[in-house]
Scaffold this motif. Structure first.
Motif, PDB file in Angstrom:
ATOM      1  N   ALA A 118       4.757  53.539 -10.197  1.00  0.00           N
ATOM      2  CA  ALA A 118       3.694  54.326  -9.575  1.00  0.00           C
ATOM      3  C   ALA A 118       2.443  53.453  -9.446  1.00  0.00           C
ATOM      4  O   ALA A 118       2.019  52.819 -10.406  1.00  0.00           O
ATOM      5  CB  ALA A 118       3.400  55.559 -10.418  1.00  0.00           C
ATOM      6  N   ASN A 119       1.875  53.420  -8.275  1.00  0.00           N
ATOM      7  CA  ASN A 119       0.676  52.600  -8.055  1.00  0.00           C
ATOM      8  C   ASN A 119      -0.272  53.300  -7.077  1.00  0.00           C
ATOM      9  O   ASN A 119      -0.777  52.702  -6.145  1.00  0.00           O
ATOM     10  CB  ASN A 119       1.075  51.220  -7.511  1.00  0.00           C
ATOM     11  N   HIS A 120      -0.482  54.580  -7.305  1.00  0.00           N
ATOM     12  CA  HIS A 120      -1.374  55.353  -6.447  1.00  0.00           C
ATOM     13  C   HIS A 120      -2.085  56.405  -7.304  1.00  0.00           C
ATOM     14  O   HIS A 120      -1.643  56.705  -8.409  1.00  0.00           O
ATOM     15  CB  HIS A 120      -0.575  56.029  -5.315  1.00  0.00           C
ATOM     16  N   GLY A 121      -3.177  56.939  -6.798  1.00  0.00           N
ATOM     17  CA  GLY A 121      -3.936  57.924  -7.571  1.00  0.00           C
ATOM     18  C   GLY A 121      -4.412  57.330  -8.880  1.00  0.00           C
ATOM     19  O   GLY A 121      -4.998  56.245  -8.916  1.00  0.00           O
ATOM     20  N   ASN A 122      -4.136  58.011  -9.973  1.00  0.00           N
ATOM     21  CA  ASN A 122      -4.534  57.532 -11.303  1.00  0.00           C
ATOM     22  C   ASN A 122      -3.542  56.542 -11.898  1.00  0.00           C
ATOM     23  O   ASN A 122      -3.793  55.981 -12.957  1.00  0.00           O
ATOM     24  CB  ASN A 122      -4.671  58.720 -12.265  1.00  0.00           C
ATOM     25  N   ASN A 123      -2.431  56.343 -11.234  1.00  0.00           N
ATOM     26  CA  ASN A 123      -1.383  55.482 -11.775  1.00  0.00           C
ATOM     27  C   ASN A 123      -1.533  54.043 -11.300  1.00  0.00           C
ATOM     28  O   ASN A 123      -1.642  53.787 -10.113  1.00  0.00           O
ATOM     29  CB  ASN A 123      -0.001  56.012 -11.356  1.00  0.00           C
ATOM     30  N   ARG A 124      -1.523  53.132 -12.245  1.00  0.00           N
ATOM     31  CA  ARG A 124      -1.625  51.700 -11.953  1.00  0.00           C
ATOM     32  C   ARG A 124      -0.600  50.930 -12.765  1.00  0.00           C
ATOM     33  O   ARG A 124      -0.919  50.006 -13.496  1.00  0.00           O
ATOM     34  CB  ARG A 124      -3.032  51.185 -12.255  1.00  0.00           C
TER      35      ARG A 124
END
Length: 140
Positions: A118-124
């Motif tokens: 996941a690499n969008h919103g709050n996810n990195r």
């Protein structure tokens, strides 16, 4: 005629870097799953260390303590005769992966790194982990 299989999924209140507390909650969830007749217990992502470790994922102590918890889980009599699926970070060839570890009766059956991060919103997740890209099995 098919067979009935009971699967236990767990949503635990895990805390980042609370290894003893997280271990206790994992063991309690396994105990409950077995009491309810489950043969497979599936826990949350990165449940051993807690999902929100942020840059502590870079620290070797975080990985070490995860393996210490995994050792305690493998040695616990509560984990006998139930397939357990736990989440933890693992370093392989100096690359950090977000993994599932599946074990039964003191034996690790499978370590499966996450392939899509996941690499969008709050996810990195790309900040701390690499996606697994090798389609074949690799011996550790």
């Amino acid at each position: 005629m098919g067979r009935k299989v009971t699967l236990a999924t767990c949503s635990l209140n895990q805390w980042a870097l609370d290894f003893n507390g997280n271990l206790s909650r994992i063991l309690k969830s396994i105990e409950i799953a077995k009491k309810e007749g489950a043969k497979y217990r599936l826990g949350p992502e990165l449940e051993i260390c807690g999902y929100g470790c942020a840059d502590h994922f870079y620290e070797s102590d975080t990985l070490l303590h995860c393996f210490q918890v995994l050792k305690s889980l493998l040695e616990s009599p509560l984990t006998q005769d139930i397939i357990c699926d736990v989440g933890m970070p693992i370093m392989h060839h100096n690359v950090r992966y977000n993994c599932r570890v599946i074990f039964l009766n003191k034996k690790i059956l499978l370590i499966r790194p996450k392939m899509l991060l996941a690499n969008h919103g709050n996810n990195r997740e790309f900040r701390w982990f690499s996606p697994w890209s090798q389609p074949r099995s690799v011996s550790l």
